[in-house]
Design a protein around this motif. Structure first.
Motif, short mmCIF file in Angstrom:
data_model
loop_
_atom_site.label_atom_id
_atom_site.label_comp_id
_atom_site.label_asym_id
_atom_site.label_seq_id
_atom_site.Cartn_x
_atom_site.Cartn_y
_atom_site.Cartn_z
N LEU A 111 0.84 -1.18 0.00
CA LEU A 111 0.00 0.00 0.00
C LEU A 111 0.88 1.24 0.00
O LEU A 111 2.07 1.17 0.33
N LYS A 112 0.28 2.37 -0.33
CA LYS A 112 0.95 3.66 -0.20
C LYS A 112 0.16 4.50 0.79
O LYS A 112 -1.01 4.22 1.07
N LEU A 113 0.81 5.53 1.32
CA LEU A 113 0.12 6.37 2.29
C LEU A 113 -1.19 6.93 1.76
O LEU A 113 -2.18 7.01 2.48
N ASN A 114 -1.19 7.33 0.48
CA ASN A 114 -2.42 7.93 -0.05
C ASN A 114 -3.51 6.89 -0.33
O ASN A 114 -4.59 7.24 -0.81
N ASP A 115 -3.23 5.60 -0.04
CA ASP A 115 -4.28 4.59 -0.06
C ASP A 115 -5.08 4.61 1.24
O ASP A 115 -6.11 3.92 1.35
N LEU A 116 -4.60 5.37 2.22
CA LEU A 116 -5.25 5.44 3.53
C LEU A 116 -5.97 6.76 3.72
O LEU A 116 -5.61 7.78 3.13
N SER A 117 -6.99 6.74 4.56
CA SER A 117 -7.66 7.97 4.98
C SER A 117 -7.86 7.89 6.49
O SER A 117 -7.80 6.81 7.09
N THR A 118 -8.13 9.05 7.11
CA THR A 118 -8.38 9.05 8.54
C THR A 118 -9.72 8.38 8.83
O THR A 118 -10.63 8.40 8.01
N PHE A 119 -9.82 7.77 10.01
CA PHE A 119 -10.99 6.95 10.34
C PHE A 119 -12.27 7.78 10.40
O PHE A 119 -13.30 7.39 9.84
N ASP A 120 -12.22 8.93 11.07
CA ASP A 120 -13.44 9.72 11.29
C ASP A 120 -13.77 10.69 10.16
O ASP A 120 -14.90 10.75 9.69
N MET A 121 -12.77 11.43 9.70
CA MET A 121 -13.02 12.51 8.74
C MET A 121 -12.85 12.09 7.29
O MET A 121 -13.33 12.77 6.38
N GLY A 122 -12.14 11.00 7.03
CA GLY A 122 -11.94 10.55 5.66
C GLY A 122 -10.92 11.35 4.89
O GLY A 122 -10.89 11.33 3.66
N TRP A 123 -10.03 12.06 5.60
CA TRP A 123 -8.98 12.81 4.91
C TRP A 123 -7.89 11.87 4.43
O TRP A 123 -7.50 10.93 5.13
N THR A 124 -7.36 12.13 3.25
CA THR A 124 -6.25 11.33 2.73
C THR A 124 -5.04 11.49 3.63
O THR A 124 -4.71 12.60 4.05
N VAL A 125 -4.38 10.38 3.93
CA VAL A 125 -3.24 10.39 4.85
C VAL A 125 -1.97 10.78 4.11
O VAL A 125 -1.61 10.18 3.10
N LYS A 126 -1.29 11.80 4.62
CA LYS A 126 0.00 12.21 4.07
C LYS A 126 1.14 11.91 5.04
O LYS A 126 2.31 11.89 4.67
N SER A 127 0.78 11.68 6.29
CA SER A 127 1.75 11.33 7.33
C SER A 127 1.04 10.53 8.40
O SER A 127 -0.15 10.77 8.68
N LEU A 128 1.73 9.58 9.03
CA LEU A 128 1.11 8.77 10.07
C LEU A 128 0.74 9.58 11.29
O LEU A 128 -0.09 9.13 12.11
N VAL A 129 1.29 10.77 11.44
CA VAL A 129 0.96 11.59 12.61
C VAL A 129 -0.50 12.03 12.59
O VAL A 129 -1.03 12.45 13.63
N THR A 130 -1.16 11.93 11.46
CA THR A 130 -2.57 12.33 11.38
C THR A 130 -3.51 11.22 11.86
O THR A 130 -4.72 11.45 11.98
N LEU A 131 -2.96 10.04 12.14
CA LEU A 131 -3.79 8.91 12.55
C LEU A 131 -3.82 8.78 14.07
O LEU A 131 -2.85 9.11 14.76
N VAL A 132 -4.93 8.28 14.58
CA VAL A 132 -5.13 8.12 16.02
C VAL A 132 -4.49 6.82 16.50
O VAL A 132 -4.69 5.76 15.88
N GLU A 133 -3.74 6.89 17.57
CA GLU A 133 -3.13 5.69 18.16
C GLU A 133 -4.17 4.95 18.99
O GLU A 133 -4.84 5.54 19.83
N ILE A 134 -4.27 3.64 18.77
CA ILE A 134 -5.24 2.84 19.53
C ILE A 134 -4.58 1.75 20.35
O ILE A 134 -5.25 1.03 21.08
N GLY A 135 -3.27 1.61 20.23
CA GLY A 135 -2.57 0.59 20.99
C GLY A 135 -1.07 0.78 20.91
O GLY A 135 -0.56 1.37 19.96
N ARG A 136 -0.37 0.26 21.92
CA ARG A 136 1.08 0.38 21.93
C ARG A 136 1.66 -0.81 22.68
O ARG A 136 1.13 -1.26 23.70
N GLY A 137 2.77 -1.34 22.17
CA GLY A 137 3.46 -2.44 22.82
C GLY A 137 4.96 -2.21 22.81
O GLY A 137 5.44 -1.15 22.41
N SER A 138 5.70 -3.25 23.22
CA SER A 138 7.15 -3.10 23.30
C SER A 138 7.81 -3.00 21.93
O SER A 138 8.93 -2.50 21.81
N TYR A 139 7.11 -3.46 20.89
CA TYR A 139 7.72 -3.47 19.56
C TYR A 139 7.06 -2.49 18.59
O TYR A 139 7.39 -2.49 17.40
#
Length: 302
Positions: A111-139
């Protein structure tokens, strides 16, 4: 005069919501090991399990995150084992063995970044910083997105690495090991993508130093709410048994491919409602290995 007091069902719902922060605060330290072991025994004698009361999970349209008052809850009362603690670099050779075994028969979608959109607003993703974090682990951490052209909710795993380096050479080796692990995970995700016991794989995102993986989000696809096994919705006994059966079948499928998961625990099992019941989906293949070259796991304590 009409009874304006709160109904019994609403009172129970309010009590559940009031208790939810305390239950969630327990996080991965809560465990359902005893319940699952018991359920696995019931799977072996399915004809007896079918006689248990409760039936499958039922809900109305406005109860997406709640259950019938007749459902039986899984109660958490055990301490979980600590997760295996190993560095990415320590298991690089193990990861390479998996890649060697799978790369001739498995080709990952991309996939490419512009294949993604934000979950709520549907904006095309240009950077992962625009996405909401839902989980985090050691890796790594997990971000919530959508596949832009289809609207399918996706969970994007972004790898992380230690920044405690003694030299530039160590940093390079750590980055290589991190990418090797991500490549291994992606190959396994692709291999198991058609199974109901693992997430559907949508592709890798190559962002230079980072190789991310996008899989279909498991949980309530309308709200983006996930249900890990350590914080499940209320379930009938019958549904608990079927969840245990899903886990057993998933691990059998994993083993049939000559692989070991090595990190099966309650926060690596997600629940998703399909039809009239919740199904179990196993995630996180970061410590997976081949059966012939098992991973070196850190000491676990009870």
């Amino acid at each position: 005069m009409a009874d304006i007091s709160m109904s019994a069902q609403r009172k129970r719902r309010a009590q559940r919501m009031a208790n939810r922060p305390r239950r969630l605060a327990q996080g991965p330290v809560s465990d359902h090991g005893d319940e699952i072991l018991q359920a696995i025994e019931l799977v072996k004698a399915k004809q007896e399990a079918e006689a248990y009361p409760g039936g499958d999970f039922l809900e109305t349209k406005d109860q997406e995150t709640h259950t019938s008052e007749k459902s039986t809850s899984i109660v958490s009362h055990c301490d979980s084992q600590s997760a295996p603690q190993t560095s990415v670099h320590e298991n690089k050779s193990v990861d390479e063995e998996v890649i060697k075994m799978l790369q001739t028969s498995v080709t990952c979608q991309t996939l490419k970044l512009n294949d993604l959109s934000t979950f709520d607003m549907g904006w095309t993703v240009k950077s992962l910083v625009t996405l909401v974090e839902i989980g985090r682990g050691s890796y790594g951490r997990v971000l919530l997105a959508r596949h832009r052209s289809t609207g399918v909710p996706l969970a994007v795993k972004e790898p992380s690495w230690s920044d405690d380096f003694m030299s530039p050479g160590e940093m390079v080796e750590e980055l290589k090991a991190t990418r090797t692990r991500a490549t291994k995970e992606a190959l396994i995700q692709q291999l198991l993508s058609g199974s109901p016991y693992f997430p559907k794989f949508w592709g890798t995102l190559d962002l230079g130093n980072e190789l991310c993986q996008a899989v279909e989000f498991i949980g309530c696809k309308k709200t983006g709410t996930g249900y890990p096994l350590h914080a499940p919705p209320r379930l009938s006994v019958s549904n608990v048994v079927k969840i245990a059966e899903d886990i057993v079948k998933g691990m059998k499928e994993f083993h049939d491919h000559g692989l070991l998961h090595n990190d099966l625990k309650n926060d690596n099992v997600l629940l998703e409602k399909r039809g009239k019941r919740y199904n179990a989906v196993v995630i996180d293949f970061g410590i997976a290995s081949t059966m012939t070259a098992p991973a070196k796991l850190g000491r676990q304590t009870t």
